[in-house]
Structures are given as structure tokens and as C-alpha cells.
Design an enzyme around this catalytic site. Sequence first.
Site, PDB file in Angstrom:
ATOM      1  CB  SER A 114      25.741 114.810  58.063  1.00  0.00           C
ATOM      2  OG  SER A 114      25.630 114.830  59.470  1.00  0.00           O
ATOM      3  CB  CYS A 115      21.585 114.436  60.586  1.00  0.00           C
ATOM      4  SG  CYS A 115      21.776 115.500  62.025  1.00  0.00           S
ATOM      5  N   GLY A 116      20.988 117.544  59.358  1.00  0.00           N
ATOM      6  CA  GLY A 116      20.019 118.617  59.440  1.00  0.00           C
ATOM      7  C   GLY A 116      19.565 118.863  60.863  1.00  0.00           C
ATOM      8  CB  CYS A 118      19.757 117.195  65.923  1.00  0.00           C
ATOM      9  SG  CYS A 118      20.667 116.487  64.530  1.00  0.00           S
TER      10      CYS A 118
END
Length: 285
Positions: A114-116, A118
Site C-alpha cells: 500500500s505505502c511502498g 518505509c
Amino acid sequence: MGRVTERRKVIRIRDGVVSTRPDTLVAEEPLEIRLNGKPLAITMRTPGDDFALAAGFLVSEGVLGSGAELRNIVYCAGATADGSNTYNVVDVRTAPGVVMPDITLERNVYTSSSCGLCGKASLDAVRTTARWTIDDGDGPPMRLEPALLSELPERLRAAQRVFDRTGGLHAAALFSEHGELLDVREDVGRHNAVDKLVGRALQNDALPLSRTVLMVSGRASFELAQKAVMAGIPVLAAVSAPSSLAVDLAAETGLTLVGFLRGASMNVYAGEERIALTAPAATRA
């Protein structure tokens, strides 16, 4: 489609009528990327094009920049008790002389669908590791007609094979400046789809991807803008909004950034010199 899709039972409710049926879902599994035998990152991805994904990830991290720097990529034994291969661990072996990043606990990264990315050490990393400047090369200035750009989302959608069965995949496509579809990849994570495109280009020794357009489903995040810059792609277009950091990065690096590309409507956030505007842009207070 193998491990790309899986079947699950679903209870379906339509106009108050309840039924049970199998549903086709996009597969999501972890992929551990090792660099010369050392763990580097774990990403949640749709299985398929794993070697290209790993290669593209290392391009975006500034480790690889040409096919000559890549020796090979292999699947490793998985984490099962009997040591069998899960095909969820790949080891990227670089050619002699390639400078290795500092692989520490702080440097290890985890990417989600979802966010790529991290836990990246610094957002300034892309400014210090990009191998190419974003320019139009030796040819004439690149100029894209808005009418050509408006056709790209539908061409991307038409090229998606798995989305029709699952409705749950992002896609990234690479187009020439004349609108020719050069490649398209799908994944549960939009950043993985881009990595697969860039990784295939590295494997074909086609970097930098000058005079091309990267079209992505969904929004344009800082990470996607970063991946475009690291691959030498001059134009990034998205069907949804960009983030403020993506716009800042595009302005600083010379990347043309187009968002809300839907039909004949679009917003140009940076690099408007590559868009063939028919009239000066009006300024609103």
C-alpha cells in the site's frame, strides 16, 4: 495464471439475495531481496517478474545503473523448516567493482503493497544517487500533445490482463513520446509495478529511459517520482493526485509531472515545457 491469482469463497449479496460463490483474488506474498547474499529488503508483491522487480528496486536505490553491473539473480531456499524453495527469496549478485550500500539494521527496509518504501534513511537520497539528469538528450525538445496524454490511461487499462479477473491490481506502463506502448507490468503495489518496468529495462540494458512517459494507475507519490528520476524517465503521468513531495522533487529534478489525467482533463504540476500548451496558463489568485 499460477500464483498471480488465487480462488477464495465469498458470500455475495445482491439486492437482498444471498449466494455463495468462488471469487478470483490477486495473490500477495512477501519477497525478500538479498544483495550478494545479505538481506536488504522485504516487499509485499504479486508473484511474477520477481527478478525484474529486484533489479528495478536496486536501480531506485542507486545500486545498479546498467546491465553490465548485474551478474545474475537467483531464487534462494525459503524459510520453511525443511529448507525447500518458496520462490519468495531472491539473491541479486552484482558484477565485480559495483559499490555496495551500507547494509545495516537502520538501512534495511520494508515495503508494503500500500505505502511502498518505509524506513528510508533520507528523502535526500535520490538527489545524491541519481546517475542521469532529466533532459531530452541529443534530439529536439520533447513536446507532448495533451490529446496524446489523454489516450494513455485507456491504453494502460486495455493492456492490463489480470485486473479484469480480480479488479485488485495496480499497473505501470512505459510509452514512447509518440504514444507507443513499450511495456506494461501489474502488481498489487504500484511501486512494484514500476520496479518491474525499470528492472526489465536494466536487464535489456536500456537505461536511462529518456524520451519516455511513465503512466501509473492511482496517485503519484514521492516514491514513484523518485523511481522515475532514478531511471531517467522525463515524464510521469498519473490518473490521481500527486503528493506535495512528488511535486517538489519533480520541480527540482526537471521531471514533468501530470496528475488527474482523466479523459481530456489533466493537471500539470511541473515540467510544463514538455507539454504542447496552446495558450499561456492563466494564474488564479
